[in-house]
Design an enzyme around this catalytic site. Structure first.
Site, PDB file in Angstrom:
ATOM      1  N   SER A  62       0.788  -1.240   0.000  1.00  0.00           N
ATOM      2  CA  SER A  62       0.000   0.000   0.000  1.00  0.00           C
ATOM      3  C   SER A  62       0.816   1.283   0.000  1.00  0.00           C
ATOM      4  O   SER A  62       0.250   2.360  -0.207  1.00  0.00           O
ATOM      5  CB  SER A  62      -0.925   0.023   1.209  1.00  0.00           C
ATOM      6  OG  SER A  62      -2.097  -0.668   0.902  1.00  0.00           O
ATOM      7  N   LYS A  65       0.527   3.515  -2.854  1.00  0.00           N
ATOM      8  CA  LYS A  65      -0.617   4.433  -2.993  1.00  0.00           C
ATOM      9  C   LYS A  65      -0.141   5.893  -2.924  1.00  0.00           C
ATOM     10  O   LYS A  65      -0.740   6.779  -3.528  1.00  0.00           O
ATOM     11  CB  LYS A  65      -1.672   4.138  -1.917  1.00  0.00           C
ATOM     12  CG  LYS A  65      -2.338   2.759  -2.101  1.00  0.00           C
ATOM     13  CD  LYS A  65      -3.274   2.399  -0.962  1.00  0.00           C
ATOM     14  CE  LYS A  65      -4.178   1.227  -1.294  1.00  0.00           C
ATOM     15  NZ  LYS A  65      -3.870  -0.027  -0.670  1.00  0.00           N
ATOM     16  N   TYR A 186      -2.758  -1.494 -10.644  1.00  0.00           N
ATOM     17  CA  TYR A 186      -2.770  -1.335  -9.176  1.00  0.00           C
ATOM     18  C   TYR A 186      -1.925  -2.428  -8.518  1.00  0.00           C
ATOM     19  O   TYR A 186      -1.092  -2.151  -7.645  1.00  0.00           O
ATOM     20  CB  TYR A 186      -4.226  -1.378  -8.683  1.00  0.00           C
ATOM     21  CG  TYR A 186      -4.362  -1.541  -7.184  1.00  0.00           C
ATOM     22  CD1 TYR A 186      -4.206  -0.459  -6.325  1.00  0.00           C
ATOM     23  CD2 TYR A 186      -4.628  -2.793  -6.619  1.00  0.00           C
ATOM     24  CE1 TYR A 186      -4.319  -0.611  -4.948  1.00  0.00           C
ATOM     25  CE2 TYR A 186      -4.737  -2.954  -5.247  1.00  0.00           C
ATOM     26  CZ  TYR A 186      -4.584  -1.857  -4.423  1.00  0.00           C
ATOM     27  OH  TYR A 186      -4.674  -2.023  -3.059  1.00  0.00           O
ATOM     28  N   TYR A 238      -4.485   3.730   7.857  1.00  0.00           N
ATOM     29  CA  TYR A 238      -5.857   3.185   7.779  1.00  0.00           C
ATOM     30  C   TYR A 238      -6.677   3.624   9.000  1.00  0.00           C
ATOM     31  O   TYR A 238      -6.606   4.757   9.411  1.00  0.00           O
ATOM     32  CB  TYR A 238      -5.837   1.653   7.670  1.00  0.00           C
ATOM     33  CG  TYR A 238      -4.870   1.145   6.661  1.00  0.00           C
ATOM     34  CD1 TYR A 238      -5.002   1.481   5.332  1.00  0.00           C
ATOM     35  CD2 TYR A 238      -3.802   0.340   7.039  1.00  0.00           C
ATOM     36  CE1 TYR A 238      -4.110   1.006   4.383  1.00  0.00           C
ATOM     37  CE2 TYR A 238      -2.908  -0.137   6.109  1.00  0.00           C
ATOM     38  CZ  TYR A 238      -3.067   0.205   4.779  1.00  0.00           C
ATOM     39  OH  TYR A 238      -2.176  -0.251   3.862  1.00  0.00           O
ATOM     40  N   VAL A 256       1.068  -3.889   3.707  1.00  0.00           N
ATOM     41  CA  VAL A 256       1.010  -5.220   4.324  1.00  0.00           C
ATOM     42  C   VAL A 256       2.259  -6.070   4.059  1.00  0.00           C
ATOM     43  O   VAL A 256       2.389  -7.157   4.601  1.00  0.00           O
ATOM     44  CB  VAL A 256      -0.263  -6.025   3.938  1.00  0.00           C
ATOM     45  CG1 VAL A 256      -1.510  -5.421   4.533  1.00  0.00           C
ATOM     46  CG2 VAL A 256      -0.388  -6.184   2.429  1.00  0.00           C
TER      47      VAL A 256
HETATM   48  N1  GLN Z   1      -2.055  -5.117  -2.448  1.00  0.00           N
HETATM   49  C1  GLN Z   1      -2.718  -5.039  -1.181  1.00  0.00           C
HETATM   50  C2  GLN Z   1      -4.212  -5.115  -1.363  1.00  0.00           C
HETATM   51  O1  GLN Z   1      -4.720  -4.567  -2.275  1.00  0.00           O
HETATM   52  C3  GLN Z   1      -2.323  -3.766  -0.483  1.00  0.00           C
HETATM   53  C4  GLN Z   1      -2.930  -3.654   0.875  1.00  0.00           C
HETATM   54  C5  GLN Z   1      -2.065  -3.035   1.917  1.00  0.00           C
HETATM   55  O2  GLN Z   1      -0.848  -2.978   1.827  1.00  0.00           O
HETATM   56  N2  GLN Z   1      -2.709  -2.647   2.993  1.00  0.00           N
HETATM   57  O3  GLN Z   1      -4.916  -5.718  -0.605  1.00  0.00           O
END
Ligand code: GLN
Length: 304
Positions: A62, A65, A186, A238, A256
């Site tokens: 993530s 992002k 993505y 988050y 993650v």
């Molecule tokens: N690629 C992961 C997903 O889309 C990214 C989520 C994350 O790092 N929180 O679920």
């Protein structure tokens, strides 16, 4: 002295590793050694410090992002980006689609999956993935960043939830680009392999207002960087973002894969690796390290 504090920070956080788990919903991520821990700091003065597993490659997940949002702001502009994606913390899990369905709204913010998928939809037609990769290497000052094809394939074969989000976005008119191409883009961005050092490099660039500290070249506009750092502060961890802002007070973004990118504005970039995660999907020892560092080095943005 700083190296000493960093070592202390790492050892202080180490016990927390046992309380978390590596991500398992993407099978390839289960292979991570949950005991690994790394901390890198790159300062505005040009010093680079690293302790622990800071050269180990892991997937950015993530944290990408942040990069996608920055590129979207550069290519499409603020108004377009925030026309269909909000700027509010969601208070829900990163992969939630609850709010998308119960209101007529769009994604709460670009740091959760729904928002980042919408952002990917803006940029996918405008910039090929290879160019995103090249740009990411420059932003992170790390030419070694590549696509981890095992993580990419693993996530692509466990994509149902994100696919559901993407089709819901299409149904609401938020995602106007081809859904499958958007998802592919993505997931590729999530599968880039970085190190704690690459994240410290990116953090430093953001701390420096978008100018590469290595070359003096501006890579991102001032306004882009201002927006990105603010969103990191309010939404980057988050549904843990509020407490984190109070306890740590450093704009940060987790993934993650166990990474955390943190920006002590005008001071330093901090990169963390610790794949043992708490229930919200944030590196459990990573958060503890940042809290400790914030106190020791007085990095809280509202430090008295
Ligand atoms: N690629 C992961 C997903 O889309 C990214 C989520 C994350 O790092 N929180 O679920």
């Amino acid at each position: 002295m700083i190296q000493e504090i960093m070592r202390e920070t790492l050892e202080n956080a180490r016990p927390a590793v046992a309380q978390g788990e590596v991500a398992s919903y993407i099978p390839e991520l289960k292979k991570a050694d949950k005991n690994q821990l790394g901390l890198s700091i790159f300062t505005m003065e040009g010093e680079r410090y690293s302790v622990g597993d800071t050269k180990v490659r892991f997937s950015i997940q993530s944290i990408s992002k942040v990069i996608s949002l920055a590129v979207a702001l550069e290519l499409c502009g603020f108004e377009t980006v925030f026309d269909q994606v909000g700027m509010e913390p969601s208070g829900d899990a990163f992969n939630s689609l609850v709010k998308l369905e119960i209101s007529d709204s769009h994604p709460s913010n670009p740091m959760i999956n729904s928002g980042a998928i919408a952002v990917s939809g803006y940029i996918e037609p405008k910039i090929p993935f290879d160019q995103m990769l090249t740009f990411t290497r420059r932003l992170c000052m790390d030419p070694g960043i590549g696509l981890d094809s095992r993580v990419y394939e693993s996530e692509m074969s466990h994509i149902s939830r994100n696919r559901a989000i993407a089709y819901l976005l299409e149904n609401k008119g938020v995602l106007r680009n081809d859904v499958e191409r958007t998802l592919d883009f993505y997931v590729k961005m999530c599968s880039l392999s970085v190190t704690a050092e690459s994240l410290a490099g990116l953090g430093l660039l953001l701390a420096n207002g978008g100018v590469s500290p290595e070359t003096g070249v501006r890579l991102l506009k001032k306004k882009t960087v201002k927006v990105v750092k603010t969103i990191m502060l309010t939404c980057g961890m988050y549904d843990g973002s509020g407490e984190f802002a109070i306890r740590v007070g450093i704009p940060s973004k987790s993934g993650v894969g166990g990474g955390i990118l943190a920006v002590a504005d005008k001071k330093m970039g901090i990169g963390i690796f610790g794949p043992s995660l708490d229930e919200k999907g944030n590196s459990i020892a990573g958060e503890r390290m940042l809290q400790y560092l914030s106190e020791k080095l007085k990095l809280h943005m509202f430090e008295a």
